[in-house]
Design a protein around this motif. Structure first.
Motif, PDB file in Angstrom:
ATOM      1  N   PRO A   1       4.224  -2.998  -4.065  1.00 47.67           N
ATOM      2  CA  PRO A   1       4.799  -4.152  -4.764  1.00 47.67           C
ATOM      3  C   PRO A   1       3.806  -5.321  -4.795  1.00 47.67           C
ATOM      4  N   GLN A   2       3.872  -6.088  -5.849  1.00 45.38           N
ATOM      5  CA  GLN A   2       2.938  -7.207  -6.049  1.00 45.38           C
ATOM      6  C   GLN A   2       2.804  -8.078  -4.804  1.00 45.38           C
ATOM      7  N   ALA A   3       3.912  -8.398  -4.166  1.00 45.80           N
ATOM      8  CA  ALA A   3       3.897  -9.295  -3.009  1.00 45.80           C
ATOM      9  C   ALA A   3       3.160  -8.714  -1.801  1.00 45.80           C
ATOM     10  N   LEU A   4       2.980  -7.396  -1.758  1.00 47.10           N
ATOM     11  CA  LEU A   4       2.317  -6.755  -0.609  1.00 47.10           C
ATOM     12  C   LEU A   4       0.879  -6.346  -0.894  1.00 47.10           C
ATOM     13  N   ARG A   5       0.417  -6.521  -2.132  1.00 49.77           N
ATOM     14  CA  ARG A   5      -0.948  -6.116  -2.477  1.00 49.77           C
ATOM     15  C   ARG A   5      -1.971  -7.001  -1.776  1.00 49.77           C
ATOM     16  N   TRP A   6      -3.150  -6.446  -1.560  1.00 47.09           N
ATOM     17  CA  TRP A   6      -4.224  -7.194  -0.924  1.00 47.09           C
ATOM     18  C   TRP A   6      -5.547  -6.815  -1.583  1.00 47.09           C
ATOM     19  N   THR A   7      -6.586  -7.575  -1.249  1.00 51.30           N
ATOM     20  CA  THR A   7      -7.925  -7.329  -1.785  1.00 51.30           C
ATOM     21  C   THR A   7      -8.828  -6.936  -0.636  1.00 51.30           C
ATOM     22  N   ASP A   8      -9.697  -5.960  -0.886  1.00 50.99           N
ATOM     23  CA  ASP A   8     -10.670  -5.518   0.113  1.00 50.99           C
ATOM     24  C   ASP A   8     -11.981  -5.239  -0.614  1.00 50.99           C
ATOM     25  N   THR A   9     -13.059  -5.184   0.126  1.00 53.06           N
ATOM     26  CA  THR A   9     -14.379  -5.008  -0.483  1.00 53.06           C
ATOM     27  C   THR A   9     -15.033  -3.729   0.011  1.00 53.06           C
ATOM     28  N   ARG A  10     -15.651  -3.016  -0.903  1.00 47.99           N
ATOM     29  CA  ARG A  10     -16.397  -1.806  -0.574  1.00 47.99           C
ATOM     30  C   ARG A  10     -17.658  -1.792  -1.422  1.00 47.99           C
ATOM     31  N   ARG A  11     -18.798  -1.557  -0.787  1.00 46.81           N
ATOM     32  CA  ARG A  11     -20.088  -1.491  -1.484  1.00 46.81           C
ATOM     33  C   ARG A  11     -20.338  -2.722  -2.354  1.00 46.81           C
ATOM     34  N   GLY A  12     -19.929  -3.877  -1.847  1.00 44.11           N
ATOM     35  CA  GLY A  12     -20.172  -5.127  -2.547  1.00 44.11           C
ATOM     36  C   GLY A  12     -19.233  -5.412  -3.702  1.00 44.11           C
ATOM     37  N   GLU A  13     -18.204  -4.589  -3.891  1.00 43.49           N
ATOM     38  CA  GLU A  13     -17.267  -4.793  -4.988  1.00 43.49           C
ATOM     39  C   GLU A  13     -15.860  -4.996  -4.423  1.00 43.49           C
ATOM     40  N   ALA A  14     -15.171  -6.032  -4.938  1.00 46.02           N
ATOM     41  CA  ALA A  14     -13.807  -6.335  -4.486  1.00 46.02           C
ATOM     42  C   ALA A  14     -12.808  -5.492  -5.265  1.00 46.02           C
ATOM     43  N   PHE A  15     -11.821  -4.959  -4.557  1.00 47.69           N
ATOM     44  CA  PHE A  15     -10.760  -4.146  -5.146  1.00 47.69           C
ATOM     45  C   PHE A  15      -9.406  -4.764  -4.805  1.00 47.69           C
ATOM     46  N   THR A  16      -8.494  -4.745  -5.759  1.00 51.95           N
ATOM     47  CA  THR A  16      -7.099  -5.078  -5.496  1.00 51.95           C
ATOM     48  C   THR A  16      -6.372  -3.763  -5.275  1.00 51.95           C
ATOM     49  N   LEU A  17      -5.746  -3.611  -4.099  1.00 49.84           N
ATOM     50  CA  LEU A  17      -5.104  -2.356  -3.733  1.00 49.84           C
ATOM     51  C   LEU A  17      -3.688  -2.322  -4.292  1.00 49.84           C
ATOM     52  N   THR A  18      -3.407  -1.289  -5.083  1.00 46.99           N
ATOM     53  CA  THR A  18      -2.142  -1.204  -5.821  1.00 46.99           C
ATOM     54  C   THR A  18      -1.333   0.056  -5.526  1.00 46.99           C
ATOM     55  N   THR A  19      -1.952   1.050  -4.889  1.00 47.67           N
ATOM     56  CA  THR A  19      -1.290   2.339  -4.671  1.00 47.67           C
ATOM     57  C   THR A  19      -1.573   2.847  -3.263  1.00 47.67           C
ATOM     58  N   LEU A  20      -0.551   3.435  -2.653  1.00 50.08           N
ATOM     59  CA  LEU A  20      -0.721   4.127  -1.379  1.00 50.08           C
ATOM     60  C   LEU A  20      -0.596   5.620  -1.602  1.00 50.08           C
ATOM     61  N   ASN A  21      -1.439   6.384  -0.949  1.00 49.36           N
ATOM     62  CA  ASN A  21      -1.287   7.833  -0.889  1.00 49.36           C
ATOM     63  C   ASN A  21      -0.825   8.125   0.528  1.00 49.36           C
ATOM     64  N   VAL A  22       0.395   8.669   0.641  1.00 51.21           N
ATOM     65  CA  VAL A  22       0.999   8.928   1.949  1.00 51.21           C
ATOM     66  C   VAL A  22       1.073  10.434   2.145  1.00 51.21           C
ATOM     67  N   ARG A  23       0.565  10.902   3.285  1.00 50.74           N
ATOM     68  CA  ARG A  23       0.589  12.329   3.602  1.00 50.74           C
ATOM     69  C   ARG A  23       1.436  12.565   4.835  1.00 50.74           C
ATOM     70  N   LEU A  24       2.167  13.680   4.812  1.00 53.59           N
ATOM     71  CA  LEU A  24       2.903  14.128   5.986  1.00 53.59           C
ATOM     72  C   LEU A  24       1.999  15.096   6.740  1.00 53.59           C
ATOM     73  N   LEU A  25       1.642  14.734   7.951  1.00 48.61           N
ATOM     74  CA  LEU A  25       0.761  15.571   8.764  1.00 48.61           C
ATOM     75  C   LEU A  25       1.558  16.710   9.401  1.00 48.61           C
ATOM     76  N   PRO A  26       0.874  17.787   9.795  1.00 48.10           N
ATOM     77  CA  PRO A  26       1.574  18.943  10.376  1.00 48.10           C
ATOM     78  C   PRO A  26       2.445  18.610  11.581  1.00 48.10           C
ATOM     79  N   ASP A  27       2.087  17.564  12.332  1.00 45.41           N
ATOM     80  CA  ASP A  27       2.876  17.209  13.517  1.00 45.41           C
ATOM     81  C   ASP A  27       4.030  16.254  13.198  1.00 45.41           C
ATOM     82  N   GLY A  28       4.240  15.955  11.901  1.00 45.93           N
ATOM     83  CA  GLY A  28       5.351  15.108  11.495  1.00 45.93           C
ATOM     84  C   GLY A  28       5.023  13.637  11.339  1.00 45.93           C
ATOM     85  N   ARG A  29       3.825  13.226  11.770  1.00 46.38           N
ATOM     86  CA  ARG A  29       3.429  11.825  11.584  1.00 46.38           C
ATOM     87  C   ARG A  29       2.995  11.602  10.141  1.00 46.38           C
ATOM     88  N   LEU A  30       2.939  10.342   9.735  1.00 44.13           N
ATOM     89  CA  LEU A  30       2.488   9.977   8.399  1.00 44.13           C
ATOM     90  C   LEU A  30       1.094   9.374   8.467  1.00 44.13           C
TER      91      LEU A  30
END
Length: 95
Positions: free
Chosen positions: A17-46
């Motif tokens: 959601p817009q209110a939870l988005r943040w900006t981070d930098t990688r290789r000198g370029e700023a990114f606005t983070l808009t999507t999460l990829n969530v995985r269920l691990l074999p032991d049940g953790r996320l």
């Protein structure tokens, strides 16, 4: 053939959601983070990684970022996982 098929991955994509988005930098370029990829691990953790677009526009590289340790984001991940589980449990088969 086993009665329980081997499942190698369970992953969902979640819009941040817009209110939870943040900006981070990688290789000198700023990114606005808009999507999460969530995985269920074999032991049940996320596990979650964030993806987004360059602040300056364009497509940019497909680069993952760590998800900050914030209660609001943890709640988003947990809620999305629960919602995905309910959707999977209610599937109606192929076709």
């Amino acid at each position: 053939m086993s009665s329980d098929p081997e499942v190698s991955a369970l992953a969902i994509n979640v819009a941040i959601p817009q209110a939870l988005r943040w900006t981070d930098t990688r290789r000198g370029e700023a990114f606005t983070l808009t999507t999460l990829n969530v995985r269920l691990l074999p032991d049940g953790r996320l596990a979650a990684k964030a993806y987004g677009r360059p602040v300056g526009g364009g497509r940019g590289a497909y680069v993952s970022f760590p998800v900050p340790d914030k209660p609001e984001l943890a709640a988003l991940v947990a809620g999305a996982a629960s919602r995905a589980g309910a959707l999977w449990a209610a599937h109606r088969g192929l076709g």
